[in-house]
Design a protein around this motif. Structure first.
Motif, short mmCIF file in Angstrom:
data_model
loop_
_atom_site.label_atom_id
_atom_site.label_comp_id
_atom_site.label_asym_id
_atom_site.label_seq_id
_atom_site.Cartn_x
_atom_site.Cartn_y
_atom_site.Cartn_z
N LEU A 62 0.82 -1.21 0.00
CA LEU A 62 0.00 0.00 0.00
C LEU A 62 0.86 1.26 0.00
N ARG A 63 0.46 2.21 -0.82
CA ARG A 63 1.12 3.52 -0.82
C ARG A 63 0.75 4.28 0.45
N LEU A 64 1.53 5.27 0.77
CA LEU A 64 1.28 6.06 1.97
C LEU A 64 -0.11 6.69 1.95
N ASP A 65 -0.53 7.25 0.83
CA ASP A 65 -1.84 7.90 0.79
C ASP A 65 -2.97 6.93 1.10
N VAL A 66 -2.84 5.68 0.68
CA VAL A 66 -3.86 4.68 0.97
C VAL A 66 -3.85 4.34 2.45
N LYS A 67 -2.67 4.20 3.02
CA LYS A 67 -2.56 3.92 4.46
C LYS A 67 -3.22 5.03 5.27
N ILE A 68 -2.93 6.27 4.90
CA ILE A 68 -3.50 7.40 5.62
C ILE A 68 -5.01 7.45 5.45
N LYS A 69 -5.51 7.15 4.25
CA LYS A 69 -6.96 7.14 4.02
C LYS A 69 -7.64 6.05 4.85
N LEU A 70 -7.02 4.90 4.96
CA LEU A 70 -7.58 3.82 5.79
C LEU A 70 -7.67 4.24 7.25
N ILE A 71 -6.60 4.85 7.76
CA ILE A 71 -6.61 5.30 9.15
C ILE A 71 -7.64 6.42 9.34
N THR A 72 -7.72 7.33 8.39
CA THR A 72 -8.71 8.42 8.45
C THR A 72 -10.12 7.84 8.48
N ALA A 73 -10.38 6.83 7.66
CA ALA A 73 -11.70 6.18 7.66
C ALA A 73 -11.98 5.50 8.99
N ALA A 74 -10.96 4.84 9.54
CA ALA A 74 -11.13 4.16 10.83
C ALA A 74 -11.40 5.16 11.95
N LEU A 75 -10.95 6.38 11.79
CA LEU A 75 -11.17 7.43 12.79
C LEU A 75 -12.46 8.22 12.56
N SER A 76 -13.20 7.90 11.52
CA SER A 76 -14.36 8.72 11.13
C SER A 76 -15.44 8.79 12.21
N LYS A 77 -15.53 7.80 13.07
CA LYS A 77 -16.55 7.82 14.13
C LYS A 77 -15.95 8.26 15.47
N CYS A 78 -14.71 8.64 15.46
CA CYS A 78 -14.03 9.05 16.69
C CYS A 78 -14.26 10.52 16.98
N ASP A 79 -13.80 10.94 18.13
CA ASP A 79 -13.88 12.32 18.58
C ASP A 79 -13.28 13.25 17.51
N PRO A 80 -13.98 14.33 17.16
CA PRO A 80 -13.44 15.27 16.17
C PRO A 80 -12.06 15.83 16.56
#
Length: 185
Positions: A62-80
């Motif tokens: 996985l490229r870095l941008d994909v890794k970051i997007k996955l983590i961002t998606a996993a954080l989508s329901k977390c505290d702003p």
């Protein structure tokens, strides 16, 4: 102005400059790899799975941008607030990635020379040239030892931000699990 030095002194100065120059390159490369590897652990914690389950695809495929997007998606329901911290961390990771790419694919050049005259007891009348500065070049980018030193510091700071963010998220996840377990009893 002409400096008079011994051959041994000239070699020592040259060796020390090269060691320092390459140590900054090494710090950048190692710190980058630590940060990139740690992204796998962060995503695994956010997904509540074993990091080894992500290892095969996450580390090399996985490229870095994909890794970051996955983590961002996993954080989508977390505290702003956590999402905001992650946005800052991920921005710094993109910056690190660009610098790492420059360092990894650049060529070292010795820029400018100083003329050094050897004392008469060594080689009368001999003058040698010694590199004034070591730099890395990639296209129009030139990185000096001072640039590399500052980038190495920045990589350390970004690594600490990532580590602290990950520790805080893992703590929140553990607290949420404990609270959920208490509520279901």
């Amino acid at each position: 102005m002409v400096d008079e030095v011994t051959t041994e002194e000239l070699e020592r100065v040259d060796r020390e400059a090269r060691i320092l120059f390459y140590s900054y390159i090494g710090r950048i490369m190692v710190r980058w790899q630590q940060a990139e590897d740690y992204l796998q652990d962060l995503l695994a914690a956010l997904m509540d799975i074993d990091p080894e389950a992500l290892k095969e695809v996450f580390a090399n495929k996985l490229r870095l941008d994909v890794k970051i997007k996955l983590i961002t998606a996993a954080l989508s329901k977390c505290d702003p607030a956590d999402q905001s911290v992650w946005a800052d961390v991920s921005k710094k990771l993109y910056e690190m990635s660009a610098i790492r790419g420059q360092v990894a694919h650049a060529q070292m050049k010795e820029i400018g020379y100083i003329e050094v005259h050897l004392p008469s007891d060594e080689r009368e009348g001999w003058a040698v040239q010694h590199p004034k500065e070591f730099t890395l070049h990639k296209k129009s980018i030139k990185l000096t030892a001072d640039d590399l030193k500052e980038h190495a510091k920045g990589f350390w700071g970004t690594w600490i931000l990532l580590l602290n963010f990950s520790i805080a998220m893992k703590k929140k996840i553990a607290e949420s699990k404990a609270q959920l377990a208490t509520e279901t009893e």
